[in-house]
Design an enzyme around this catalytic site. Sequence first.
Site, PDB file in Angstrom:
ATOM      1  N   CYS A 101       0.813  -1.226   0.000  1.00  0.00           N
ATOM      2  CA  CYS A 101       0.000   0.000   0.000  1.00  0.00           C
ATOM      3  C   CYS A 101       0.850   1.281   0.000  1.00  0.00           C
ATOM      4  O   CYS A 101       0.542   2.242  -0.704  1.00  0.00           O
ATOM      5  CB  CYS A 101      -0.948  -0.009   1.195  1.00  0.00           C
ATOM      6  SG  CYS A 101      -0.197  -0.602   2.719  1.00  0.00           S
TER       7      CYS A 101
ATOM      8  N   GLN B 273       1.541   5.682   8.917  1.00  0.00           N
ATOM      9  CA  GLN B 273       0.617   4.655   8.437  1.00  0.00           C
ATOM     10  C   GLN B 273      -0.495   4.325   9.436  1.00  0.00           C
ATOM     11  O   GLN B 273      -0.247   4.185  10.639  1.00  0.00           O
ATOM     12  CB  GLN B 273       1.397   3.375   8.085  1.00  0.00           C
ATOM     13  CG  GLN B 273       2.358   3.596   6.931  1.00  0.00           C
ATOM     14  CD  GLN B 273       3.108   2.357   6.460  1.00  0.00           C
ATOM     15  OE1 GLN B 273       4.274   2.463   6.114  1.00  0.00           O
ATOM     16  NE2 GLN B 273       2.468   1.203   6.413  1.00  0.00           N
TER      17      GLN B 273
ATOM     18  N   HIS C  54      -2.813   6.072   4.646  1.00  0.00           N
ATOM     19  CA  HIS C  54      -1.391   6.251   4.922  1.00  0.00           C
ATOM     20  C   HIS C  54      -0.977   7.635   4.387  1.00  0.00           C
ATOM     21  O   HIS C  54      -1.411   8.035   3.293  1.00  0.00           O
ATOM     22  CB  HIS C  54      -0.553   5.186   4.227  1.00  0.00           C
ATOM     23  CG  HIS C  54      -0.724   3.799   4.793  1.00  0.00           C
ATOM     24  ND1 HIS C  54      -1.396   3.522   5.957  1.00  0.00           N
ATOM     25  CD2 HIS C  54      -0.269   2.609   4.331  1.00  0.00           C
ATOM     26  CE1 HIS C  54      -1.349   2.215   6.190  1.00  0.00           C
ATOM     27  NE2 HIS C  54      -0.682   1.641   5.217  1.00  0.00           N
TER      28      HIS C  54
HETATM   29  O1  3JN Z   1       1.262  -2.352   7.664  1.00  0.00           O
HETATM   30  C1  3JN Z   1       0.734  -1.819   6.694  1.00  0.00           C
HETATM   31  O2  3JN Z   1       0.245  -0.687   6.728  1.00  0.00           O
HETATM   32  C2  3JN Z   1       0.695  -2.533   5.412  1.00  0.00           C
HETATM   33  C3  3JN Z   1       0.920  -3.990   5.597  1.00  0.00           C
HETATM   34  C4  3JN Z   1       1.085  -4.810   4.597  1.00  0.00           C
HETATM   35  C5  3JN Z   1       1.342  -6.229   4.773  1.00  0.00           C
HETATM   36  C6  3JN Z   1       1.091  -6.823   6.001  1.00  0.00           C
HETATM   37  C7  3JN Z   1       1.384  -8.163   6.191  1.00  0.00           C
HETATM   38  C8  3JN Z   1       1.909  -8.926   5.184  1.00  0.00           C
HETATM   39  C9  3JN Z   1       1.832  -6.995   3.707  1.00  0.00           C
HETATM   40  C10 3JN Z   1       2.051  -6.363   2.369  1.00  0.00           C
HETATM   41  O3  3JN Z   1       1.074  -6.137   1.658  1.00  0.00           O
HETATM   42  O4  3JN Z   1       3.188  -6.100   2.023  1.00  0.00           O
HETATM   43  C11 3JN Z   1       2.141  -8.344   3.927  1.00  0.00           C
HETATM   44  C12 3JN Z   1       2.750  -9.177   2.870  1.00  0.00           C
HETATM   45  O5  3JN Z   1       2.069  -9.561   1.945  1.00  0.00           O
HETATM   46  O6  3JN Z   1       3.946  -9.436   2.991  1.00  0.00           O
END
Ligand code: 3JN
Length: 345
Positions: free
Chosen positions: A132, A159, A252
Amino acid sequence: MNSKATYNVAIVGATGAVGQTITKILEDRNFPIDTLKLLSSSRSAGKKVKFKDQEITIEEATTESFNGIDIALFSAGGSISEKLASSAVESGAVVVDNTSAFRMDEKVPLIVPEVNPEDIEQHEGIIANPNCSTIQMVAALKPIQEAFGLSRVIVSTYQAVSGAGAEACDELKEQSKDYLDNKNLGANLLPVKGDKKHYPIAFNALPQIDMFDESGYTLEELKMVNETKKIMHAPDLSVAATCVRLPFFTSHAESIYIEVEDDSLEVSDIWNVLKEAQGVILEDDPENQIYPTPLSAANKDEVFVGRVRKDLDRPNGFHFWVVADNLIKGAALNTVQIAEHIIKK
Ligand code: 3JN
């Protein structure tokens, strides 16, 4: 994919916040759906979800779930994608994956439709949706890179807790109440990711999103660095990130410093490019205190940019502020836009 009037679509992770938002966006944008299959873990199987005038029963996602599916939208975490995406592809579906499982795989295009739609054509069954924080940053950077060249990016993020899931949102609510009732927040420390303890989020700011690697950066920061270079086709672009979690629920925000390859630019040059940029809205009028905030960007589709200003020392340096809804443009909408591009081809 062969062009059809309507498509069979599956959502893996349909009960999560992103999965639910994908379902709503498919309905709102009138995606041409023949059948919609909603898949989840066995825990949520059997629940019913409304889609248009139907009630769809959630089914457990297995390797057998994808017969007849044209497009599978995955948002159930990296390990589920690793387990099931290949079965979906073998069944003939195109997968749009919203996890980091395949993002840096050379055979997997990593797509922000306003930035690098042409890369979609290279897919071999899986297309990845970026993190994101990356999506909203590259949406603002790409038009500047195209117009003026870009040599350096330094970003600090602010965020929302919804990026860490529904449990984190509940935790923020409880901790906020406790804090205002003068209870000790230390008692609320919850285990996250492994056995690591984390700090209270209410009335706090946490300079850690995801785990640290040996470089001293967090995985979220490294995602921003590596994904940005891939999406922008700029392996030599210098990118550094600091990712911070703050106690609000949605959107964010990012403070971004860039250096362009032209010493003679003014703020108005950057404004002119951003005004024309697809999916970007410029909200920048300091005299009238106009700039985007996480609350003003919540529930919106676009990426909002404000506070564009020249660095005080470097003639080719600019600072600006970028805000977007992390569950919409940062996840569900970008996924659906990729699916819309697939069926356009
Ligand atoms: O923490 C956030 O604001 C975004 C989090 C994204 C996220 C959380 C857990 C696993 C991801 C991502 O989209 O990169 C993942 C992941 O897929 O590794």
